[in-house]
Design a protein around this motif. Structure first.
Motif, short mmCIF file in Angstrom:
data_model
loop_
_atom_site.label_atom_id
_atom_site.label_comp_id
_atom_site.label_asym_id
_atom_site.label_seq_id
_atom_site.Cartn_x
_atom_site.Cartn_y
_atom_site.Cartn_z
N ARG A 29 0.83 -1.22 0.00
CA ARG A 29 0.00 0.00 0.00
C ARG A 29 0.86 1.26 0.00
O ARG A 29 0.48 2.28 -0.59
N ALA A 30 2.00 1.22 0.68
CA ALA A 30 2.88 2.38 0.79
C ALA A 30 3.70 2.63 -0.48
O ALA A 30 4.46 3.58 -0.55
N GLY A 31 3.55 1.74 -1.45
CA GLY A 31 4.27 1.93 -2.71
C GLY A 31 5.72 1.50 -2.65
O GLY A 31 6.55 2.00 -3.41
N LEU A 32 6.03 0.57 -1.77
CA LEU A 32 7.42 0.15 -1.60
C LEU A 32 7.81 -1.06 -2.45
O LEU A 32 8.99 -1.35 -2.58
N MET A 33 6.82 -1.73 -3.01
CA MET A 33 7.13 -2.85 -3.89
C MET A 33 7.48 -2.30 -5.27
O MET A 33 6.95 -1.27 -5.68
N LEU A 61 16.72 -2.07 4.97
CA LEU A 61 16.67 -0.61 5.04
C LEU A 61 15.94 -0.16 6.29
O LEU A 61 16.39 0.75 7.00
N ARG A 62 14.80 -0.79 6.59
CA ARG A 62 14.04 -0.42 7.79
C ARG A 62 14.81 -0.72 9.06
O ARG A 62 14.74 0.03 10.02
N SER A 63 15.57 -1.82 9.07
CA SER A 63 16.32 -2.17 10.28
C SER A 63 17.44 -1.17 10.56
O SER A 63 17.96 -1.12 11.67
N THR A 64 17.78 -0.38 9.56
CA THR A 64 18.78 0.68 9.75
C THR A 64 18.11 2.04 9.91
O THR A 64 18.75 3.07 9.76
N SER A 65 16.81 2.00 10.21
CA SER A 65 16.02 3.20 10.50
C SER A 65 15.84 4.14 9.32
O SER A 65 15.65 5.34 9.50
N MET A 66 15.88 3.60 8.09
CA MET A 66 15.58 4.46 6.96
C MET A 66 14.09 4.78 7.00
O MET A 66 13.26 3.87 7.10
N PRO A 67 13.75 6.06 6.93
CA PRO A 67 12.33 6.42 6.95
C PRO A 67 11.59 5.88 5.71
O PRO A 67 12.18 5.76 4.62
N ARG A 72 10.61 5.06 -0.09
CA ARG A 72 9.74 5.28 -1.25
C ARG A 72 10.49 6.04 -2.34
O ARG A 72 10.37 5.74 -3.53
N GLU A 73 11.28 7.02 -1.95
CA GLU A 73 12.10 7.76 -2.91
C GLU A 73 13.06 6.82 -3.64
O GLU A 73 13.20 6.89 -4.86
#
Length: 127
Positions: A29-33, A61-67, A72-73
């Protein structure tokens, strides 16, 4: 892509990645795929091996706290193709600087914790 026996259900991907089905749906839903996840005739999601590899990368990426906005960018740049290679590299290099700083802070904190443990151990053991 056609649905094959090699495709995985959302519960199988959740088990394989350690994420919840809710998180997998959120990533979509967040457009990350990179592209829409395929659907079986029952409309249940079917993930390819490439989808699973992408989810694992997103997890890193998330485990390294990337927002999420930064992720998405990055995804948008990947979708645009090879012309964005330099921009993708630069984005990851910037994030790497942030991660390295976080790691240094954690390393220093761990050293302080170890110092306190050593002091308490000496007091407890009477050394």
């Amino acid at each position: 892509m056609s649905i094959t026996q090699d495709s995985l259900s959302i519960s199988e991907v959740a088990e394989a990645t350690g994420l919840t089905a809710h998180t997998l749906r959120y990533y979509e839903r967040a457009g990350l795929m990179l592209h829409a996840v395929d659907r079986a005739s029952s409309q249940h999601r079917r993930y390819s091996g490439a989808d699973v590899a992408w989810v694992v990368f997103l997890t890193r990426l998330r485990s390294t706290s990337m927002p999420i906005a930064r992720m998405r960018e990055y995804v948008q740049l990947v979708r645009l193709g090879d012309d964005t290679t330099e921009a993708r590299r630069d984005l990851l290099l910037e994030h790497r600087i942030t991660v390295a700083a976080q790691l240094e802070t954690m390393t220093q904190s761990l050293a302080h914790i170890d110092y306190k443990i050593a002091n308490y151990t000496m007091k407890v053991d009477g050394s």
